[in-house]
Motif scaffolding. Structure first.
Motif, PDB file in Angstrom:
ATOM      1  N   GLU A   1      32.236  37.347  37.051  1.00 30.72           N
ATOM      2  CA  GLU A   1      32.517  38.517  37.897  1.00 30.72           C
ATOM      3  C   GLU A   1      31.195  39.331  37.535  1.00 30.72           C
ATOM      4  OE1 GLU A   1      36.367  39.970  36.581  1.00 30.72           O
ATOM      5  OE2 GLU A   1      37.246  38.505  37.900  1.00 30.72           O
ATOM      6  N   ARG A   2      30.587  39.509  36.118  1.00 35.90           N
ATOM      7  CA  ARG A   2      29.740  40.528  35.856  1.00 35.90           C
ATOM      8  C   ARG A   2      28.490  40.140  36.336  1.00 35.90           C
ATOM      9  NH1 ARG A   2      29.651  42.017  29.638  1.00 35.90           N
ATOM     10  NH2 ARG A   2      28.223  43.975  29.908  1.00 35.90           N
ATOM     11  N   LEU A   3      28.130  38.662  36.456  1.00 44.45           N
ATOM     12  CA  LEU A   3      26.977  37.929  37.137  1.00 44.45           C
ATOM     13  C   LEU A   3      26.902  38.181  38.637  1.00 44.45           C
ATOM     14  CD1 LEU A   3      26.807  34.647  35.090  1.00 44.45           C
ATOM     15  CD2 LEU A   3      25.223  36.727  35.017  1.00 44.45           C
ATOM     16  N   ALA A   4      28.195  38.031  39.145  1.00 43.22           N
ATOM     17  CA  ALA A   4      28.057  38.126  40.754  1.00 43.22           C
ATOM     18  C   ALA A   4      27.932  39.585  41.079  1.00 43.22           C
ATOM     19  CB  ALA A   4      29.442  37.472  41.172  1.00 43.22           C
ATOM     20  N   GLY A   5      28.651  40.709  40.354  1.00 45.20           N
ATOM     21  CA  GLY A   5      28.420  42.130  40.820  1.00 45.20           C
ATOM     22  C   GLY A   5      29.024  42.185  42.244  1.00 45.20           C
ATOM     23  N   GLY A   6      30.226  41.614  42.465  1.00 47.95           N
ATOM     24  CA  GLY A   6      30.738  41.972  43.696  1.00 47.95           C
ATOM     25  C   GLY A   6      30.099  41.195  44.776  1.00 47.95           C
ATOM     26  N   GLU A   7      29.233  40.294  44.422  1.00 47.49           N
ATOM     27  CA  GLU A   7      28.756  39.329  45.581  1.00 47.49           C
ATOM     28  C   GLU A   7      29.148  37.894  45.445  1.00 47.49           C
ATOM     29  OE1 GLU A   7      26.439  40.277  47.936  1.00 47.49           O
ATOM     30  OE2 GLU A   7      25.984  42.250  47.307  1.00 47.49           O
ATOM     31  N   SER A   8      30.077  37.685  44.716  1.00 46.85           N
ATOM     32  CA  SER A   8      30.788  36.436  44.659  1.00 46.85           C
ATOM     33  C   SER A   8      31.114  35.821  45.943  1.00 46.85           C
ATOM     34  CB  SER A   8      31.789  36.349  43.460  1.00 46.85           C
ATOM     35  OG  SER A   8      32.143  35.019  43.386  1.00 46.85           O
ATOM     36  N   GLY A   9      30.877  34.767  46.220  1.00 48.43           N
ATOM     37  CA  GLY A   9      31.148  33.866  47.450  1.00 48.43           C
ATOM     38  C   GLY A   9      30.238  34.495  48.644  1.00 48.43           C
ATOM     39  N   ARG A  10      29.511  35.314  48.550  1.00 51.30           N
ATOM     40  CA  ARG A  10      28.532  35.794  49.724  1.00 51.30           C
ATOM     41  C   ARG A  10      27.181  35.418  49.106  1.00 51.30           C
ATOM     42  NH1 ARG A  10      29.970  41.857  50.475  1.00 51.30           N
ATOM     43  NH2 ARG A  10      29.456  42.012  48.422  1.00 51.30           N
ATOM     44  N   ARG A  11      26.613  36.250  48.377  1.00 53.12           N
ATOM     45  CA  ARG A  11      25.179  36.005  48.070  1.00 53.12           C
ATOM     46  C   ARG A  11      25.013  35.418  46.537  1.00 53.12           C
ATOM     47  NH1 ARG A  11      21.088  40.444  49.432  1.00 53.12           N
ATOM     48  NH2 ARG A  11      22.400  41.699  47.879  1.00 53.12           N
ATOM     49  N   VAL A  12      25.925  35.472  45.817  1.00 54.06           N
ATOM     50  CA  VAL A  12      25.947  34.768  44.505  1.00 54.06           C
ATOM     51  C   VAL A  12      27.322  33.610  44.511  1.00 54.06           C
ATOM     52  CG1 VAL A  12      26.225  35.260  41.840  1.00 54.06           C
ATOM     53  CG2 VAL A  12      25.191  36.869  43.363  1.00 54.06           C
ATOM     54  N   ARG A  13      26.713  32.555  44.517  1.00 52.88           N
ATOM     55  CA  ARG A  13      27.781  31.424  44.478  1.00 52.88           C
ATOM     56  C   ARG A  13      27.545  30.628  43.028  1.00 52.88           C
ATOM     57  NH1 ARG A  13      26.147  29.240  50.272  1.00 52.88           N
ATOM     58  NH2 ARG A  13      24.953  31.115  50.474  1.00 52.88           N
ATOM     59  N   PHE A  14      28.760  30.028  42.538  1.00 53.73           N
ATOM     60  CA  PHE A  14      28.699  29.020  41.416  1.00 53.73           C
ATOM     61  C   PHE A  14      29.211  27.726  41.659  1.00 53.73           C
ATOM     62  CE2 PHE A  14      29.611  33.562  40.355  1.00 53.73           C
ATOM     63  CZ  PHE A  14      28.829  33.728  39.191  1.00 53.73           C
ATOM     64  N   ALA A  15      28.361  26.842  41.082  1.00 55.40           N
ATOM     65  CA  ALA A  15      28.489  25.356  41.105  1.00 55.40           C
ATOM     66  C   ALA A  15      28.993  25.072  39.581  1.00 55.40           C
ATOM     67  CB  ALA A  15      27.552  24.696  41.726  1.00 55.40           C
ATOM     68  N   HIS A  16      30.328  24.400  39.380  1.00 57.39           N
ATOM     69  CA  HIS A  16      30.838  24.112  38.181  1.00 57.39           C
ATOM     70  C   HIS A  16      30.495  22.671  38.014  1.00 57.39           C
ATOM     71  CE1 HIS A  16      34.280  23.530  35.394  1.00 57.39           C
ATOM     72  NE2 HIS A  16      33.144  23.601  34.597  1.00 57.39           N
ATOM     73  N   LEU A  17      29.914  22.400  36.803  1.00 51.86           N
ATOM     74  CA  LEU A  17      29.445  20.937  36.694  1.00 51.86           C
ATOM     75  C   LEU A  17      30.512  20.479  35.629  1.00 51.86           C
ATOM     76  CD1 LEU A  17      25.427  20.761  36.107  1.00 51.86           C
ATOM     77  CD2 LEU A  17      27.003  20.462  38.113  1.00 51.86           C
TER      78      LEU A  17
END
Length: 180
Positions: A104-120
């Motif tokens: 959440e801190r890394l995404a700063g409200g952008e999660s799922g929009r401009r900041v996406r995560f790929a979990h290995l």
């Protein structure tokens, strides 16, 4: 034939994206992140390069970091993300991002929009085998257990990828899932 004007800074910034490759030590974050960045022509940032010297020394002694140790590191990484997004630059970042509040801190409200995560994701045995072959890194193999204990699997807020696959297959899966 008329030419198009270049996009405004605001349009460029709105189109920028960040993909964070996350997982525990030995999952392949740096390898996959580098390959993805090369394939996309995007900037690559390895979060390990931004740890404070005291945090590196602590990990080198085999001591896990706590939230207080990670706070300034996460702030620095968020500043890198903010700068890239503001400048309209795409970015791939390799970062453990073990806990939901770190993401959440890394995404700063952008999660799922401009900041996406790929979990290995993978098995502890896979990660241990990889760490046993890795030399010269401050993250000691015996610290894997602390990372596995701290990991809060992201579930729906990240793409889960099998880390045992070949790197090219992982890159292709991420590109397809994120449309990049």
């Amino acid at each position: 034939m008329p030419t198009r004007p270049p996009p405004s800074d605001a349009a460029s910034a709105a189109a920028s994206a960040v993909i964070v490759i996350m997982g525990v030590a030995g999952s392949g974050k740096t390898t996959v992140g580098t390959a993805l960045a090369v394939a996309l022509g995007w900037r690559f940032v390895d979060a390990d390069d931004h740890h404070a010297p005291a945090a590196i020394a602590k990990m080198a002694r085999g001591e896990p970091l706590d939230d207080d140790d990670r706070a300034p590191w996460l702030d620095e990484l968020r500043a890198i993300i903010d700068d890239g997004l503001a400048r309209g630059r795409h970015l791939v970042m390799a970062c453990s991002a073990l806990k939901a509040h770190y993401r959440e801190r890394l995404a700063g409200g952008e999660s799922g929009r401009r900041v996406r995560f790929a979990h290995l994701a993978g098995t502890p045995e896979l990660f241990r085998a990889r760490l046993a072959k890795r030399a010269g890194h401050f993250m000691k193999p015996e610290m894997l257990d602390s990372q596995l204990a701290a990991l809060e699997p992201p579930g729906g807020d990240a793409l889960e990828v099998d880390a045992a696959q070949p790197v090219a297959a992982i890159v292709a899966q991420i590109r397809t899932a994120f449309g990049v």
